[in-house]
Every structure is written in C-alpha cells, then in structure tokens.
Design an enzyme around this catalytic site. Structure first.
Site, PDB file in Angstrom:
ATOM      1  CG  HIS A   1      -3.425   1.729  -8.243  1.00 17.00           C
ATOM      2  ND1 HIS A   1      -2.163   2.142  -8.636  1.00 17.00           N
ATOM      3  CD2 HIS A   1      -3.563   0.452  -8.682  1.00 17.00           C
ATOM      4  CE1 HIS A   1      -1.577   1.150  -9.291  1.00 17.00           C
ATOM      5  NE2 HIS A   1      -2.395   0.115  -9.328  1.00 17.00           N
TER       6      HIS A   1
ATOM      7  CG  ASP B   1       0.905  -4.344  -7.873  1.00 13.53           C
ATOM      8  OD1 ASP B   1       0.069  -5.156  -7.440  1.00 13.53           O
ATOM      9  OD2 ASP B   1       0.758  -3.696  -8.934  1.00 13.53           O
TER      10      ASP B   1
ATOM     11  CG  HIS C   1      -0.180  -1.855 -12.180  1.00 15.57           C
ATOM     12  ND1 HIS C   1      -0.569  -3.124 -11.835  1.00 15.57           N
ATOM     13  CD2 HIS C   1      -0.505  -1.689 -13.490  1.00 15.57           C
ATOM     14  CE1 HIS C   1      -1.124  -3.715 -12.895  1.00 15.57           C
ATOM     15  NE2 HIS C   1      -1.085  -2.869 -13.914  1.00 15.57           N
TER      16      HIS C   1
ATOM     17  CG  ASP D   1       0.044  -7.036 -10.493  1.00 17.29           C
ATOM     18  OD1 ASP D   1       1.023  -7.081  -9.716  1.00 17.29           O
ATOM     19  OD2 ASP D   1      -0.726  -6.058 -10.550  1.00 17.29           O
TER      20      ASP D   1
END
Ligand SMILES: [Zn+2]
Length: 339
Positions: free
Chosen positions: A157, A192, A194, A281
């Site tokens: 990110h 991932d 996200h 995740d």
C-alpha cells in the site's frame, strides 16, 4: 523448487503501532510483531535457513520512492513534539494546496490514512524490511528458484510519496524494480486480500513490470479509491496493470479462477520472474477476509506458482489471523517447494 533462505531481522519488530483508525473507530492494531514468530516457525519446520538481510543502501529504495517522502519517514518521529501523541499521525489529510510548513503539514501530506502511525523505530523497521526484499531479490538474480522476504512492516500500500494501509516502503515494488537489472520482464502477482495501490501507482506507465492484483472489491473496503477493473495503466504501460476485484463473500473456487487468469496473463507477458506479494489475509478466518481461502488453498496456490517454471521472489504482505499464520505459510511453501 528449492527454497534456501528466508530473510528477517529482529529490528523489524521494534515497529509496534499503537493506533489504528478505520471506518470511524479506533481499533486494535492488527499489523503487530506477533505476526512474525509463526512465520519463522513455518520456515524452521521446513528446514529453511533464516538469515539477516544484507544492506543495499538507499539507491534501490529511492528508485521507486520520492526523496522528500523518504526524508520525512526517516526524520518525522524526531521532529514530532514530545507533548503531542506518542506516534506521528494526523487527523488532517491535504495534498493539493499544502504549503508543507511544519511537521504536521508534512504528515497531512505523506501519511494517507489512519492505519500507518510512525513510532520511534518505524523507519529502521521499514528500511530493514525493504532490505529483506532486496536480499531475496539478490538470491533470485543469482539463479535461485525461490526466496522469501519476511517483510514487516508490509509494503504494497506504500505509494511513491505516501504511507498507508500499515505500509511505509513498498518492498515488492523495490524488489521488482531491482530485479529489472537482471531480468527484462518482471511480473508482480499480488493475491493479498487488498488491492496494492502503491505497486499499481509505481509501475502505472511501465511495460517492463506487469502488476496483477486479485483482491476484494474496493467499494467500502480498503483502499476504497483504487483497485477497479478499468484501471489498466497509461501510455506504454496501458494493459500492463490488471485488477481482479472479487465480490465480498466470494468462494475459494472463484478466487482460484482469478489466480488462473492472472497466471495466464503472466504466461502471455512472458515474464522472466515473478515477485509474489503474498498475503494470508484471504484466509477465511482472517479479520480482513472477504473471501474464503483455506489452508489447503494456500498449498494449491504454491503449486500453481511452481508449475509456471519461473523463479518466485516471495514478499510477505498481509495476514492477521496470527493463530493460523504458521499453518498457512507452511501449506503455501509446501505447495511451492513440491514437498
Ligand atoms: Zn491485505
């Protein structure tokens, strides 16, 4: 496939976030030092040597990050008044029209959300985490088939000039750009939970690094403002950025349909090497999960990557169900290594 080494240094765990502001509430931080022992235990269980990273200096980091941002990260906590909060964080977010006068204005510019507080050791931890990614990339450049950077804090990110989503330096992007010295074409696969908006932004207009992300639909889900299918890159980079958002509540089978599409794109691109931004995740019990990947699913993902026949530089991203990180990492690497 053979995995000789994983990289980690204890100084990475001196980054201990105290604050996590999300969806209108202060919550318990999830990106915590307790994530690391299970990952180390998984490596020990597979007889993989854990080594401390070599120092590659700033050049490979400043190749993908803005120097003003790097100076901020390095100095922010020292410059933060002692009678303010214990961590560098802001409730003000302004980029356009920010005169950048004072540490609070810089924080308003360089920290993009409420999940990335800077403590006294955050810079050292993030710098060392990036060096783990570079050390793993070195092993791949030297001809190893697989290498594993146990990156904490994670990185996908982190944008060229902003921290966010628990991330400060973009470890996967730093490794991918560095691998371009050795290889012509690098694919970054990011399964991932996200969308890795930092990696997307860094390689947005490039055709030598393809970014492919499989993630939860960003509508009302981090990073919220990016990760949609129509984001495809620009200029000569158009078509080299692929997003596969999944509806919340998607099954493991749906996740693997997207993984197969991603691997097909990597084959067509004729990537020389894969940088894997690995998040756990997506695990069905993870507090961040919007899909339902099982431990066996991670093994299947590892096997699919091994079948590509390409070297895989594994960079750790998310995964917050601490109780199942060891079993999930073990399954993934058993699949990748064909054990
Ligand atoms: Zn994640």
């Amino acid at each position: 496939m053979l995995l000789v080494k994983a990289y980690f240094d204890e100084s990475q765990n001196q980054h201990v976030p105290q604050s996590y502001l999300t969806r209108g509430a202060m919550r318990k931080p999830q990106e915590v030092p307790a994530r690391i022992p299970p990952l180390l235990a998984a490596m020990q269980g597979l007889s993989v040597e854990i080594d401390t990273p070599r120092d590659h200096g700033m050049n490979p980091i400043s190749a993908v990050h803005d120097m003003g941002y790097l100076r901020f990260l390095e100095s922010a906590h020292r410059r933060w008044p002692e009678d303010w909060g214990a961590e560098v964080m802001s409730n003000i977010y302004v980029r356009e029209g920010n005169p950048m006068r004072g540490i609070l204005a810089e924080t308003a510019y360089y920290i993009a959300d409420g999940s990335s507080p800077i403590g006294p050791h955050t810079w050292t931890a993030a710098y060392t985490s990036a060096q783990c990614a570079l050390s793993a990339a070195d092993d791949i450049a030297a001809g190893q088939q697989a290498a594993y950077a146990i990156c904490r804090p994670p990185g996908h990110h982190a944008r060229p000039d902003a921290a966010g989503g628990f991330c400060f330096l973009n470890n996967a992007a730093i490794a991918a750009d560095y691998l371009r010295k050795t290889y012509n074409k690098v694919a970054v696969l990011d399964p991932d939970m996200h969308h890795g908006q930092g990696i997307q932004e860094i390689f947005w207009d490039r055709d030598d690094v393809m970014y492919i992300s499989i993630h939860g639909d960003p509508t009302n889900f981090y990073p919220v403002v990016s990760g949609y299918e129509e984001e495809r890159g620009s200029g000569k980079g158009y078509g080299f950025n692929l997003n596969f958002p999944m509806p919340h509540g998607s099954s493991e089978d749906f996740f693997f349909e997207k993984v197969e599409e991603a691997l097909t794109a990597i084959r067509l691109f004729e990537a020389d090497v894969i940088v894997l931004a690995l998040g756990f995740d997506t695990y069905f019990q993870d507090p961040q999960a919007k899909v339902a990947v099982t431990s066996e699913g991670f093994e299947r993902m590892g096997r699919l990557l091994a079948y590509t026949g390409k070297p895989v530089c594994v960079i750790q991203e998310g995964g917050y169900d601490v109780d199942h990180l060891e079993i999930n990492a073990t399954h993934f690497f058993k699949g990748l290594l064909g054990k």
